[in-house]
Structure formats: C-alpha cells, structure tokens
Scaffold this motif. Structure first.
Motif, PDB file in Angstrom:
ATOM      1  N   TYR A 185       1.924   6.226  -9.793  1.00 40.14           N
ATOM      2  CA  TYR A 185       3.242   6.036 -10.388  1.00 40.14           C
ATOM      3  C   TYR A 185       3.535   7.116 -11.431  1.00 40.14           C
ATOM      4  CZ  TYR A 185       3.296   1.371  -8.258  1.00 40.14           C
ATOM      5  OH  TYR A 185       3.287   0.328  -7.371  1.00 40.14           O
ATOM      6  N   ARG A 222       5.301  -1.642  -4.073  1.00 38.20           N
ATOM      7  CA  ARG A 222       5.155  -3.053  -4.459  1.00 38.20           C
ATOM      8  C   ARG A 222       4.906  -3.935  -3.244  1.00 38.20           C
ATOM      9  NH1 ARG A 222       9.008  -1.685  -8.572  1.00 38.20           N
ATOM     10  NH2 ARG A 222      10.733  -2.092  -7.143  1.00 38.20           N
ATOM     11  N   TYR A 277      13.187   4.684  -6.716  1.00 40.84           N
ATOM     12  CA  TYR A 277      13.264   3.220  -6.612  1.00 40.84           C
ATOM     13  C   TYR A 277      12.746   2.761  -5.252  1.00 40.84           C
ATOM     14  CZ  TYR A 277      15.161  -1.489  -6.293  1.00 40.84           C
ATOM     15  OH  TYR A 277      15.279  -2.829  -6.124  1.00 40.84           O
ATOM     16  N   THR A 278      13.119   3.473  -4.197  1.00 42.70           N
ATOM     17  CA  THR A 278      12.662   3.110  -2.855  1.00 42.70           C
ATOM     18  C   THR A 278      11.147   3.227  -2.749  1.00 42.70           C
ATOM     19  OG1 THR A 278      14.741   3.867  -1.882  1.00 42.70           O
ATOM     20  CG2 THR A 278      12.861   3.671  -0.392  1.00 42.70           C
ATOM     21  N   GLY A 309      16.804   9.396  -8.203  1.00 43.49           N
ATOM     22  CA  GLY A 309      16.536   8.097  -8.810  1.00 43.49           C
ATOM     23  C   GLY A 309      16.439   6.994  -7.772  1.00 43.49           C
ATOM     24  N   ALA A 310      17.350   7.020  -6.788  1.00 44.36           N
ATOM     25  CA  ALA A 310      17.317   6.017  -5.725  1.00 44.36           C
ATOM     26  C   ALA A 310      16.071   6.178  -4.867  1.00 44.36           C
ATOM     27  CB  ALA A 310      18.575   6.131  -4.867  1.00 44.36           C
ATOM     28  N   LEU A 350       8.936   3.024  -5.177  1.00 45.63           N
ATOM     29  CA  LEU A 350       8.320   1.941  -5.952  1.00 45.63           C
ATOM     30  C   LEU A 350       8.433   0.607  -5.224  1.00 45.63           C
ATOM     31  CD1 LEU A 350       9.559   2.851  -9.553  1.00 45.63           C
ATOM     32  CD2 LEU A 350       7.336   3.327  -8.513  1.00 45.63           C
ATOM     33  N   ASP A 351       9.552   0.398  -4.559  1.00 44.51           N
ATOM     34  CA  ASP A 351       9.755  -0.840  -3.800  1.00 44.51           C
ATOM     35  C   ASP A 351       8.757  -0.929  -2.647  1.00 44.51           C
ATOM     36  OD1 ASP A 351      11.204  -3.220  -3.686  1.00 44.51           O
ATOM     37  OD2 ASP A 351      12.472  -2.472  -2.060  1.00 44.51           O
TER      38      ASP A 351
END
Length: 585
Positions: free
Chosen positions: A566, A345, A338-339, A334-335, A341-342
C-alpha cells in the motif's frame, strides 16, 4: 403494419446483439446462444442449383450473392434485413467489418467470397462458421434469413467423401430448432418427389407447421407442362401455401438487369400466364417476402411471453457476469488507486477466511503445532547425547584436572546446553512449515478472488508483495523462536536442581553417603536428571514455540500482509495503469 415491422425489427436487433456479444464472450457463452436460438429466423434450404440465391436476391432486391456452377455457398450466410425509413441509400454491413458501410453490392459479393475463402481456402470444402451480413434498405421487410450450402448427393473432385453428410448435418443443425422457419426451395422443372429440400424438411417438421414451399424456375418447364398440382397442394400438401418464383435468366444476370426490372417481369409473367393467372396475387418474390414477414410476426407475437422471460433471464446472467468482471477502469489516478485498494481488500478478506476457518487451509497450521512439532521433539537424539559414555566424557572434560567434589555443576551445564541446542531444529522447522502453508493460502486466495481474475499483472504484483512480506515474517519468527531456545540455555531453572537432593534422600540414598561418585550409577543418575530437565524444557517449548510463530507470522499476515504494498502504491501513481495493462489490451 408499422407495429409488425417494428416488432420484427426489434427481434433482428436482438439477434444481432446476441451475435456480437456472443462472439465477444467466447464460444462457451450459453446466455447469448440460448437467446439466439429462442428467436425465430428463416433458413433457406435446397439442393445445389435449385435457385436459392435467386430467391434471396429477389427478396432483398439486390444482386449481391456469389454465383457459379457446383457448390457456391460454402459457409452459412446469416442475412438480416432492416427496413429503414425515407429514401435512404441501400447499404450493407458485415459483422467482421464493423462500422464499414458498403453501398456497392458488387463489393458485398466479393467480400462474401473472400471471407469464405479465408476459412475454406480456394477449394470446394465447406465450413459451419457463419458469415453475418446486415442489409439496410427502405425496400426490404424486416427478416432474418440463413442461406445454407446446397444439399448434394455425391462428392465431386476436390471434395471430401464426407461432404454429403457434412452439408446435411449443417443444414439439420439449423432447421431442427423448433423456432426455425424452413424455406424449402425446389425447382419446378424437377419432380417434387425427388426434392432434397422437401425430404429433409419433412424429417424435421413432419406436420409441416414450420415449412414454406417455394417452387422456382417455373418459366423453364417443358412446354405443355405446369406446376399447378404442386402450387395448389395436390402433389404435396403443406400447412402454408406454396409460392412460385420466376428466377432471373442468365442473360439478364449477364446484362446486369436490375432487380426492380426483374420483379416487374416476374409480376407480368404471372399476371399474363394462362396457367398461373388465377394465382398471380399469391405468387412472386415480393409476395413471398410479405408472407414470411407476416408469419414471422404471428410467431413472435405468440412467443412474446417466453421471449421476454428468456431476455430477462439473459439479463440476469449478464448482470451476474458483469458483477464477476467488475466495473470499467477509470483513467483518473485517484479512482485507479481506489480500485486497486478495493481489489486488495477482496483478496485479504478471502485470505483471512482461510486462516479463520471460513475456508479450508487454516487447519494445516494447527496440524504443524499439534502433530509435526511434537513428533519432531520426540525424535530428538537425547538418548545418544545422554548415553553413559557421553555423560562420562562431558562431565570429565568439564572437571578438568580437578574432579568435582560434590555435584558436577559444570558437567550438568554442558550436558544441558548441548541438549538444548537440539531444539533449534524443530523450532526452525515449525517456522518454515507455517511459512509454506501461508504461501499456499496466499496463492489460493489470489486464485479465488473473482475480481482479480481479469488483472493478471496485478495478481503477479500481489503475489510478489505477499511473498516478500511472508519472508520478512519468517525471519522475525525464526529470531523469536530461536530466542526462546537460547533463553532456556542462558538461565537454568534452579528450583529443579534444588529438589534433586531431597528426591535422592527419599529414595534412601543420602548425599553424604560413601557412594562412589565416579561409578556408573552416579553417571546414569546425572544423565537421568538432565533428561528430566530437558523434558520439562521440551514441554515448555512445545507451548511457547506455537505462540511465537502465530504472533510473528500468522498474526502479522492477517494484520500487515500488504502494508508495504500500500505504501508503494501511494508513491508510484504512474504505475497504476500498468497494473491494469493486460485487461486494457
């Protein structure tokens, strides 16, 4: 004394950290090298066979340096002494062998020799790349010493002719630094006026503020002679007192006489010497170590404000570097998502800045619409298509066996449809031109996203995903723009042709006149009418093609460039780690 030892020990640890982190950060890491140079250390300088190694071993209290004739020290040895509390066993650590503690100092000597040979080979050549060695013992004082190759005057067999200058340049690179304390070693059985160490020290430190003179081999002087003129500063005065040293004899070295016994013999020599007895309390290797440690403390105390300032500056540079590098990668899926996706972005933000004008590049899309498309429309071969000969041919073929009675409607339609087909080329060219601009902006945006630089695998995945998306947008855009052209062909603007009879009447040529409807004037008028209609369509497409391209390509690139990527990331959690693979290695 505890304060002094802890202060110097702290500087030692900072220097060691600078070395470790500087190696990790690469040769161009100025933050660590600047901090290292700002911290004081002691460089041991002397000619070959002047007794440098014996002085160092006496200070350490251990026999650990390679010995031999000629040039033995062929790489700088950065020696950091760390005083430990209690009766802990002495041990040594090499920076290139992290975590391995050597308690057998014969192995330390062998590793220095082997590590030297790894770079220079088993030759008499030298290398400026230092060996870093730390020694931990309750019997040492906190010091950083740099043992440098001995100065020489001639190159011997097996050495390059430039070695004399090479060694001198290497020594100068250390002792020219204003925070370097020079330990100038000179043998007592040679004239001090010929000392290589004093000569080079005087050149870089004319005032003698940083130079400590050490006189070795006092016990080997000719009978009836002594070195009092030097030790008492009459032959050559320094701002710091000269210190005399009695080296271990070769017989003691061969018999492996330990350093404790050798230090005791040295103390006895000065205490019982009729020449040096009055200086005994200021002679010997133990006194030299304490003298250097005390002076080092005074230098550090004086420089604490500037050292703190430089440390703070280095911390700021490191924090900026950490911001660029980014945080560590978690092992949790999960982390990791998130990384990813960050990072995506961050890329998308830069890409949108290129399109919207915050960065260069978006203006190239406008150039396609404002220059390339109009130029392509102007170059379309309507003059050939609407030539008198072709108009006659098309109209006649459209009439068939029954010539037109009033206006050749089928001829008009064929001429217009044929002309409209030429618009497909500029429409497709506009789509392709914008596609290539978007691809280049994606490439630039990936390169400019600092957070992505340490993840080449993720960069490649992003590039592949964005290129695939841009290809889809291009296909949709081509369909839309060609549909605009086809719509113009599928339904002609009737109002345009209804106005034509009125214009002819205003021109004084009514439609029911006896004009030869098959003369050249008639066909030229048909060609002119068609060209006018095509001009109207061209103006329309010049405005609508950019709208379709922006809607289908630019707008979609801003809104949905990574949508499929994604979705794929959400389905393939096992692949997260591979995207960071290059960095984790």
């Amino acid at each position: 004394m505890a304060t002094m030892e802890s202060l110097i020990g702290l500087v030692n640890r900072i220097q060691r950290a600078c070395t470790v982190l500087g190696d990790y950060g690469g040769a161009d890491n100025n933050a660590f090298s600047s901090l290292w140079e700002a911290l004081p250390s002691v460089a041991v300088v002397g000619g070959q066979s002047s007794g440098k190694s014996s002085v160092l071993e006496s200070i350490v209290g251990r026999d650990f340096l390679p010995r031999g004739s000629g040039i033995v020290t062929r790489r700088p040895l950065v020696l950091q002494l760390h005083q430990v509390e209690g009766d802990a066993q002495d041990y040594a650590e090499f920076l290139h062998m992290p975590g391995r503690k050597l308690t057998d100092f014969a192995l330390v000597r062998k590793e220095i020799q082997d590590e030297t040979d790894r770079l220079t080979g088993k030759t008499k050549q030298i290398s400026p790349v230092p060996i870093h060695l730390s020694i931990y013992s309750p019997k040492v004082v906190n010091l950083t010493l740099v043992d440098l190759p001995g100065l020489t005057k001639v190159a011997v067999e097996g050495q390059q002719e430039s070695i004399v200058q090479d060694i001198e340049n290497m020594v100068r690179s250390y002792i020219e630094k204003p925070n370097c304390i020079i330990l100038a070693i000179s043998p007592a059985n040679q004239d001090i006026a010929t000392s290589d160490a004093i000569k080079i020290a005087r050149e870089v430190d004319p005032s003698g503020e940083r130079t400590f003179g050490v006189l070795t081999k006092l016990d080997l002087m000719d009978k009836g002679t002594n070195a009092l003129d030097v030790l008492e500063g009459r032959s050559y005065r320094l701002q710091h007192p000269w210190v005399g040293i009695v080296n271990r004899s070769q017989a003691d070295i061969n018999r492996n006489v330990d350093m404790i016994f050798s230090r005791r013999k040295e103390r006895e020599y000065f205490a019982t010497s009729p020449e040096y007895g009055h200086l005994a309390h200021k002679m010997g290797s133990e006194y030299l170590a304490k003298l250097l440690s005390q002076y080092l403390e005074s230098v550090i105390r004086a420089q604490i404000p500037s050292i703190i300032s430089l440390i703070n500056k280095t911390i700021e540079e490191l924090e900026a570097e950490m911001d660029r590098i980014g945080r560590p990668i978690s092992m949790d899926a999960g982390a990791q998502l998130y990384t990813i996706l960050d990072l995506c972005r961050a890329f998308e933000r830069i890409f949108k800045e290129h399109l919207d004008g915050g960065r260069a590049g978006g203006d190239r899309i406008y150039n396609v619409f404002d220059n390339q498309l109009p130029a392509a429309l102007r170059k379309l071969p309507f003059d050939r298509h609407l030539s008198l000969q072709n108009v006659k041919k098309v109209v006649s073929e459209a009439d068939g066996y029954q010539p037109h009675l009033i206006a050749p409607e089928q001829g008009y339609r064929r001429l217009i449809e044929g002309a409209l087909s030429y618009f497909r080329g500029p429409a497709e060219a506009s789509v392709d031109a914008v596609h290539y601009v978007l691809k280049e902006l994606v490439r630039k945006s990936i390169a400019e996203t600092e957070e992505l630089k340490r993840f080449p695998t993720l960069q490649a995945e992003l590039a592949a995903a964005t290129n695939e998306a841009l290809e889809r947008f291009r296909e949709e855009s081509k369909k839309a723009t060609l549909r605009l052209v086809d719509m113009e062909s599928s339904y002609l603007t009737v109002e345009f042709f209804r106005k034509l009879p009125q214009e002819v009447e205003r021109a004084g040529n009514p439609p029911n006149s006896d004009v030869d409807r098959y003369g050249e004037g008639h066909f030229r008028r048909i060609g002119s009418n068609v060209l006018s209609y095509i001009g109207m369509v061209s103006d329309t497409l010049r405005n609508t093609i950019p709208k379709a391209v922006v809607y289908c390509q630019v707008r979609e690139a801003k809104l949905a460039l990574l949508n499929r990527f994604y979705v794929q990331m959400g389905k393939k959690e096992v692949r997260f780690l591979t995207l960071f693979h290059s960095r984790l290695q």
